[in-house]
Design a protein around this motif. Structure first.
Motif, PDB file in Angstrom:
ATOM      1  N   GLU A 194       1.724 -11.573  -6.127  1.00 19.65           N
ATOM      2  CA  GLU A 194       0.347 -11.226  -5.764  1.00 19.65           C
ATOM      3  C   GLU A 194      -0.244 -12.222  -4.773  1.00 19.65           C
ATOM      4  N   ASP A 252      -2.841  -6.696  -6.276  1.00 18.49           N
ATOM      5  CA  ASP A 252      -2.824  -5.752  -7.384  1.00 18.49           C
ATOM      6  C   ASP A 252      -1.548  -5.916  -8.204  1.00 18.49           C
ATOM      7  N   ARG A 253      -1.693  -6.285  -9.479  1.00 19.76           N
ATOM      8  CA  ARG A 253      -0.515  -6.488 -10.339  1.00 19.76           C
ATOM      9  C   ARG A 253       0.262  -5.193 -10.555  1.00 19.76           C
ATOM     10  N   GLN A 254      -0.414  -4.066 -10.437  1.00 18.23           N
ATOM     11  CA  GLN A 254       0.286  -2.804 -10.657  1.00 18.23           C
ATOM     12  C   GLN A 254       1.324  -2.514  -9.585  1.00 18.23           C
ATOM     13  N   LYS A 255       1.283  -3.256  -8.478  1.00 14.49           N
ATOM     14  CA  LYS A 255       2.293  -3.090  -7.440  1.00 14.49           C
ATOM     15  C   LYS A 255       3.603  -3.789  -7.789  1.00 14.49           C
ATOM     16  N   THR A 304       0.830  -1.203   0.000  1.00 14.48           N
ATOM     17  CA  THR A 304       0.000   0.000   0.000  1.00 14.48           C
ATOM     18  C   THR A 304       0.864   1.253   0.000  1.00 14.48           C
ATOM     19  N   ASN A 354      -2.835  -7.953  -0.549  1.00 14.89           N
ATOM     20  CA  ASN A 354      -3.003  -7.162  -1.767  1.00 14.89           C
ATOM     21  C   ASN A 354      -2.549  -7.964  -2.981  1.00 14.89           C
ATOM     22  N   GLY A 364      -1.671   3.026 -11.448  1.00 19.86           N
ATOM     23  CA  GLY A 364      -2.108   2.594 -10.127  1.00 19.86           C
ATOM     24  C   GLY A 364      -1.657   3.464  -8.994  1.00 19.86           C
TER      25      GLY A 364
END
Length: 558
Positions: A519, A529-532, A96, A527, A557
């Motif tokens: 992921e 989220d692939r954008q991480k 995050t 979390n 993202g």
């Protein structure tokens, strides 16, 4: 009049990569440079190119974002008072994090400075008449590629810059990948093979090219549901790994932990490393970071201790126990733990016998007892006993490392989580925060074998060939009984093996993404989220480039 540019000052930010901020250089003409030899001028230009590496690899920069973002390391708000840092380590672990994270900003700036210093050297070295110049130009070009490779892995872009006074060109995806690859290839012919792991050599570039090709599928399609590992890329991984292995220049170390000793600069397993020797004022803090504040490793320095930083997660620990059950991994795999202080509790020992255990530290800890800032003595010797959290004003709380660690109040106390002492605590370090002499591995031979094994699996499912490479590494650790040979191999087992061999070495995040596990769910992290998979570009960099519309776009993202 000939002018010599000595790049002795750090280049301040991303903006040093474009025209928004001028490069800060000392410009010396022949008169003002009286007494400066060509060799000194050449050395004075290449040294700053490498000088950013120790800062990139500090515990709160590259290490933090590569390890604490994964299933390998976790850093809770210790005791409710330490390592809170406005929640940045919790956010990093839970994916995050935001564009204002100071550790991301600092890592970005250091990599940008490394690129800028490389550009300055590349523009200045050709004006100097010294026989080392050709090699130094190759090193500067290769280091520019390496700093960009880290930017590509972490932030998804590279900066192409040749003229210090012009704007950089920003590349992403396939174009960025090709740029880094071609820069390494251009540098390689003029690099040496005999200058040690602290400088870029042919072997180092081969290892970095193997790593680049291995991750090429990720860099081409960062957010893909699955990655396409091209056979020709895997062939290149094998080719460059073969070059290193067949060179005969490097050797797997029989003693695993000697690779990370204070005097490891000449260890034959190291191919490319951050040179941290004392004469260079090394500051390797990777030992200090995980230890308890009441672990004092050095009788000569009663102010040198740990800081109760990150622990390994229970999830990572259980990969070891499940692999070796019902046996304890400490007695089965020499990479897990090394017992050094073989003395009974509550003993008096000579200073030379105070040598900390290494690896993953569990349970009640024993060590030097300290009262009012001084170690308890027994004549000329030192008292060793059961440790308590005295420095944390909790003198009844034992330093008893537990498997469980999380972000709850109970899971965040000073003794939660098994700790890691992989790099030896610096023997000259008066505080634990300076003079850490252990070179930090960037590429070493074991990783080369494991990269080759992975390429064999990904290209043609050559399980037999991959198994042979993995078992070569396991069998090499003969200082004590080596880990038992494996009997089968697949990608999941290889991922596990990379964790066993390379933990705490700033590779876990990159590995988890490539193996499709980033992921996943682990302690305190859900979390998906692939954008991480890439980090946000620091907001300070976005703001600084705002006078050039569209020049620096934020990653998706964020």
């Amino acid at each position: 009049m000939k002018k010599i540019f000595i790049s002795t000052i750090a280049l301040l930010s991303l903006l040093s990569l474009n025209s928004c901020t001028d490069l800060n250089e000392n410009v010396l003409d022949e008169a003002s440079a009286s007494g400066l030899t060509d060799k000194q001028a050449a050395d004075g230009n290449i040294a700053p190119v490498y000088a950013r590496l120790p800062d990139v690899f500090t515990h709160t920069t590259y290490f933090a974002i590569q390890e604490i973002s994964t299933d390998e390391a976790i850093l809770p708000y210790r005791g409710g008072t330490d390592w809170g840092d406005n929640g940045i380590y919790i956010a990093m672990h839970q994916h995050t994090h935001t564009s204002t994270d100071p550790n991301l900003r600092n890592t970005w700036l250091l990599l940008a400075q490394g690129i800028s210093r490389s550009v300055t050297a590349l523009n200045t070295l050709p004006t100097i008449n010294d026989p080392n110049v050709k090699t130094y130009i190759a090193e500067a070009r290769g280091m520019r590629a390496y700093y960009n490779m880290l930017l590509l892995d972490l932030f998804g872009l590279v900066f192409v810059k040749n003229d210090p006074q012009s704007n950089s060109e920003i590349l992403r995806g396939e174009q960025a990948l090709e740029y880094v690859k071609n820069e390494f290839l251009a540098a390689e012919p003029d690099l040496l093979t005999t200058v040690g792991p602290g400088r870029l050599t042919k072997g180092a570039v081969w290892g970095l090219l193997a790593r680049l090709y291995l991750n090429a599928a990720v860099y081409r399609d960062r957010f893909g549901a699955q990655f396409t590992f091209k056979p020709e890329d895997m062939d290149k991984v094998v080719e460059y790994c073969d070059k290193i292995i067949s060179s005969g220049q490097y050797q797997l170390s029989p003693d695993y932990f000697s690779i990370f000793n204070d005097n490891n600069h000449d260890n034959k397993e190291l191919i490319f490393a951050v040179d941290q020797r004392a004469e260079l004022n090394g500051h390797n803090r990777l030992a200090y970071f995980s230890l308890s504040g009441d672990q004092f490793p050095l009788p000569a320095f009663p102010g040198a201790n740990g800081t109760d930083g990150p622990a390994i997660t229970p999830d990572f620990y259980r990969t070891w126990t499940s692999a070796y059950a019902p046996s304890d991994p400490a007695g089965t795999d020499p990479r897990f733990y090394k017992k050094n202080m073989n003395i009974p509790a509550d003993s008096c020992v000579a200073a030379s016998d105070v040598v900390m255990d290494r690896g993953i530290l569990r349970g009640q800890q024993y060590g030097l007892l300290r009262v009012n800032g001084a170690f308890v003595r027994c004549g000329n010797n030192y008292r060793i006993g059961k440790l308590f959290n005295v420095t944390r004003n909790r003198p009844t709380l034992p330093v008893n490392f537990t498997e469980q660690v999380d972000f709850t109040v109970a899971g965040s106390n000073y003794s939660t989580g098994y700790r890691v002492l992989k790099y030896e605590f610096g023997k000259k370090s008066q505080s634990g925060r300076n003079l850490g002499d252990a070179d930090i591995s960037i590429v070493r031979l074991a990783d080369v074998y494991l990269m080759r094994a992975e390429a064999k699996l990904r290209k043609s499912n050559d399980a037999a060939g991959a198994l042979a490479d993995v078992n070569t590494v396991r069998a090499a650790r003969t200082a004590v009984k080596p880990a038992p040979a494996l009997t089968s191999m697949n990608l999941d087992l290889l991922f596990r093996e990379r964790g066993f061999e390379l933990y705490w070495e700033c590779l876990r995040r990159t590995d988890m993404i490539r193996f499709g596990k980033y992921e996943g769910t682990w302690t305190e992290k859900t979390n998906a989220d692939r954008q991480k998979r890439i980090f946000p570009i620091p907001q300070t960099a976005i703001d600084g480039a705002s006078n050039i519309p569209g020049y620096l776009a934020q990653n998706p993202g964020y």
